[in-house]
Design a protein around this motif. Structure first.
Motif, PDB file in Angstrom:
ATOM      1  N   UNK A  39       0.841  -1.193   0.000  1.00  0.00           N
ATOM      2  CA  UNK A  39       0.000   0.000   0.000  1.00  0.00           C
ATOM      3  C   UNK A  39       0.880   1.249   0.000  1.00  0.00           C
ATOM      4  N   UNK A  40       0.253   2.384  -0.184  1.00  0.00           N
ATOM      5  CA  UNK A  40       0.983   3.645  -0.172  1.00  0.00           C
ATOM      6  C   UNK A  40       0.218   4.695   0.599  1.00  0.00           C
ATOM      7  N   UNK A  41       0.916   5.752   1.002  1.00  0.00           N
ATOM      8  CA  UNK A  41       0.307   6.833   1.772  1.00  0.00           C
ATOM      9  C   UNK A  41       0.655   8.163   1.120  1.00  0.00           C
ATOM     10  N   UNK A  42      -0.369   8.951   0.850  1.00  0.00           N
ATOM     11  CA  UNK A  42      -0.209  10.320   0.374  1.00  0.00           C
ATOM     12  C   UNK A  42      -0.365  11.232   1.589  1.00  0.00           C
ATOM     13  N   UNK A  43       0.713  11.936   1.943  1.00  0.00           N
ATOM     14  CA  UNK A  43       0.740  12.727   3.166  1.00  0.00           C
ATOM     15  C   UNK A  43       0.349  14.172   2.890  1.00  0.00           C
ATOM     16  N   UNK A  44      -0.448  14.729   3.791  1.00  0.00           N
ATOM     17  CA  UNK A  44      -0.826  16.139   3.736  1.00  0.00           C
ATOM     18  C   UNK A  44      -0.421  16.781   5.063  1.00  0.00           C
ATOM     19  N   UNK A  45       0.384  17.815   4.982  1.00  0.00           N
ATOM     20  CA  UNK A  45       0.909  18.453   6.185  1.00  0.00           C
ATOM     21  C   UNK A  45      -0.080  19.499   6.703  1.00  0.00           C
ATOM     22  N   UNK A  46      -1.142  18.986   7.336  1.00  0.00           N
ATOM     23  CA  UNK A  46      -2.147  19.868   7.928  1.00  0.00           C
ATOM     24  C   UNK A  46      -2.720  19.152   9.143  1.00  0.00           C
ATOM     25  N   UNK A  47      -2.323  19.580  10.330  1.00  0.00           N
ATOM     26  CA  UNK A  47      -2.707  18.903  11.563  1.00  0.00           C
ATOM     27  C   UNK A  47      -4.190  19.051  11.886  1.00  0.00           C
ATOM     28  N   UNK A  48      -4.899  19.911  11.166  1.00  0.00           N
ATOM     29  CA  UNK A  48      -6.324  20.096  11.416  1.00  0.00           C
ATOM     30  C   UNK A  48      -7.191  19.106  10.650  1.00  0.00           C
TER      31      UNK A  48
END
Length: 653
Positions: A473-482
């Motif tokens: 599997x893969x993960x697309x990361x978004x840098x938004x803690x909200x």
């Protein structure tokens, strides 16, 4: 009032006399949700119940109307003055009431998805890749650029025979993804374009046949003849004996399949069989055989049983001494041995075979007092691989989405043709064509900072043969803690190979694409049970055997038929850039220019009918008042002569 014209099935319908309430919403793939595909629409269009409209609509709403218009595809064209807002759209009748007809118009990407609705890959004509499997057809896929290929990998079957010989019986064919893609567009009358389709990454992507076919084929044997030897007494001395006596055969098949040949010098008994056409054959030997020593008829002698191919007719000893193919199919058989021999082989036209025994001393009374000794002879055809039948459970829209997701594609339908252009995210976001819309800007409605349906960790998932694993599997990361912590955004229909690679021949790291389960019987034998509904993606690379100098050969055999040869090269699997984490790195990195400090602005613009009719989602738009370049995600509810809401995505360039 603007000059507006609406044609349904090429007939001009009457519009309301008051200002039109036609609205147009334009959209393509919504980057806020990767798992959806959007289309343009105009909704809640009210058409008066004039005599002309009632005639066109088949008098819907009137008692006794037999109109089928609500149930078929009705084409439509919509003009504002000389601007063609909708070309060959799809008009859907929602309802009829005492005052008007209520309809919705769709256009854009809808056509292809409507055409593919409830269709499967089995509905395509892909009969030319249906084939029978044998040694020749397998090797042919390695030497020629075909649309299917027997890519060497471990499919969890009996891959190797005798330690170093590749067994083709447990190889599975794979179909080229580009071949299926072409067939879809040809079948349903569409064309496509896009740079991705010229890439090696697309053109060297394959999908396995979804079923582990039983290679033994014993259930499909067509009987030809049988011989029961209990009443026959050979009474011959010697160390080697032919034991077929085809004069005792009872045949259920006409002699177009085989004929019998007599030996010379050993009487008139027919002891060899010649094939009259190329076939796969099977010999079954059951019961008990009796052999006693010539000098001492009370002494039982163990014998070995051999299958001999293209052997010398007049001498069993010559048959064994020659270089002709021969296989020992039983060893040390005595009167106490219960035989259960099941041997498959293949013969070309005019090739022969026979069965003989050897012993350490001269034997006599070979079949005297034998118990239910029977030889059965039959043939079977090469196993058939019918992709068209086996792909009938794979939905075509799901297949299209697999490719869209794999390469991060956005599709754009040409307004006047059936061509679809597919663009990667890099081509969408980094398009050098920028249009200045500053003079159309009116004011901001709202500004958002949480983009779409994403989370901090956005999972791209495969199916697996076991539970609670995710290694490909893969993960697309978004840098938004909200944002929420995790979300599954893509769930593929494709199965991942096993986690660990295994050695195969001189190859050290082939993947396991499980198409058989291994089951150990009470006697310790391994049985292979074919699986179904398993779709794997893989790639093929050219491989030359004989490392390190790459000069050598590899033995290849069909364990079922016994046919064998050697090859210099073959196609071998690789899983490069198929795991989701690799795919995300290759095709989804441009989304960082949206996700980092995401800003989604909904603003009002004054757009003319020409602006809307000629709008191009592929271009980027500069808005001076907003201080940047934007990707337009949606034009929402455009109405003639009024300001329109436009959803813009800020690109952090």
């Amino acid at each position: 009032m603007n000059d507006q014209r609406l044609y349904i099935n090429n007939e001009l319908v009457d519009l309301l006399d008051t200002e039109s309430e036609f609205t147009r919403t334009l959209q393509v793939n919504n980057l806020a949700n990767l798992n959806t595909t959007q289309t343009n629409y105009s909704t809640n269009i009210k058409l008066p119940l004039t005599p002309n409209n009632q005639r066109i609509f088949g008098y819907l709403g009137n008692l006794g109307s037999q109109s089928q218009l609500p149930y078929i595809k009705s084409s439509c064209d919509y003009f504002v003055e000389n601007d063609k807002m909708v070309h060959n759209g799809w008009a859907i009748i929602n309802e009829t009431n005492p005052k008007y007809y209520d309809i919705t118009i769709y256009d854009g990407n809808l056509d292809i998805f409507k055409a593919l609705e409830n269709k499967t890959l089995g509905d395509l004509y892909i009969g030319e890749i249906t084939h029978t499997k044998n040694l020749t057809s397998v090797i042919n896929t390695w030497n020629n650029n075909l649309d299917y290929c027997y890519i060497i990998a471990d499919y969890n079957g009996k891959s190797i025979i005798s330690g170093d010989t590749l067994n083709i019986d447990y190889l599975i064919p794979s179909v080229k993804i580009s071949y299926l893609w072409n067939r879809i567009f040809e079948t349903y009358g569409f064309t496509y374009s896009g740079s991705i389709f010229q890439s090696e990454d697309f053109n060297n992507l394959w999908m396995t046949y979804p079923k582990g076919v039983n290679p033994e084929a014993n259930d499909n044997i067509i009987p030809i003849a049988s011989f029961t030897g209990g009443a026959t007494n050979y009474n011959r001395g010697g160390l080697s004996r032919y034991i077929l006596d085809t004069t005792g055969f009872t045949s259920s098949v006409a002699t177009t399949i085989f004929t019998t040949l007599s030996t010379n010098g050993y009487g008139t008994t027919d002891e060899h069989i010649k094939a009259l056409e190329a076939k796969n054959f099977n010999i079954k030997i059951t019961g008990k055989i009796n052999a006693v020593k010539v000098q001492n008829l009370s002494e039982n002698v163990p014998v070995d049983i051999w299958f001999v191919k293209n052997c010398e007719y007049n001498s069993p000893n010559g048959a064994l001494a020659s270089s002709r193919p021969k296989v020992k199919i039983a060893e040390g058989v005595t009167q106490y041995t219960n035989l259960n021999i099941n041997y498959n082989f293949s013969l070309n036209e005019n090739e022969t075979f026979s069965i003989l025994t050897t012993s350490p001393v001269g034997i006599d009374n070979l079949f005297n007092n034998s118990t239910n000794f029977t030889i059965q002879f039959g043939y079977y055809d090469d196993p058939l691989y019918d992709f068209q039948n086996e792909l009938k459970n794979f939905n075509t829209i799901d297949f299209i989405k697999e490719i869209i997701h794999r390469y991060g594609l956005t599709l754009y339908k040409d307004k006047y043709t059936n061509n679809y252009e597919f663009r990667t995210l890099d081509e969408v976001i980094n398009n050098p064509i920028v249009v200045n819309w500053s003079d159309k800007f009116q004011y901001i409605e709202k500004e958002k900072y949480l983009y779409g349906t994403y989370a901090q960790e956005n999972n791209f998932k495969y199916k697996y043969n076991e539970e609670n694993v995710n290694y490909n599997d893969g993960v697309l990361l978004v840098n938004n803690k909200n944002l929420s912590e995790k979300l599954d955004v893509i769930e593929s229909k494709i199965t991942s190979p096993e986690k660990d690679t295994v050695p195969l021949l001189e190859l050290q790291d082939v993947h396991v694409y499980k198409m058989w389960n291994k089951e150990v019987t009470d006697t310790g034998q391994i049985k292979y049970k074919g699986l179904s509904g398993k779709y794997y993606f893989l790639r093929a690379i050219d491989y030359e055997f004989g490392s390190p100098a790459k000069i050598g050969t590899e033995a290849v055999i069909s364990g079922v038929t016994g046919s064998s040869t050697t090859v210099l090269s073959a196609k071998v699997e690789t899983y490069q850039n198929i795991a989701w984490n690799e795919t995300i790195d290759s095709y989804y990195a441009p989304l960082n220019s949206i996700f980092n400090n995401a800003k989604i602005i909904t603003a009002k613009f004054y757009l003319t009918s020409t602006d809307v009719a000629n709008f191009d989602f592929k271009k980027l738009y500069y808005i001076e008042q907003l201080g940047g370049i934007f990707l337009i995600n949606k034009i929402n509810n455009y109405k003639i002569g009024k300001v329109t809401s436009v959803e813009l995505i800020k690109l952090n360039k």
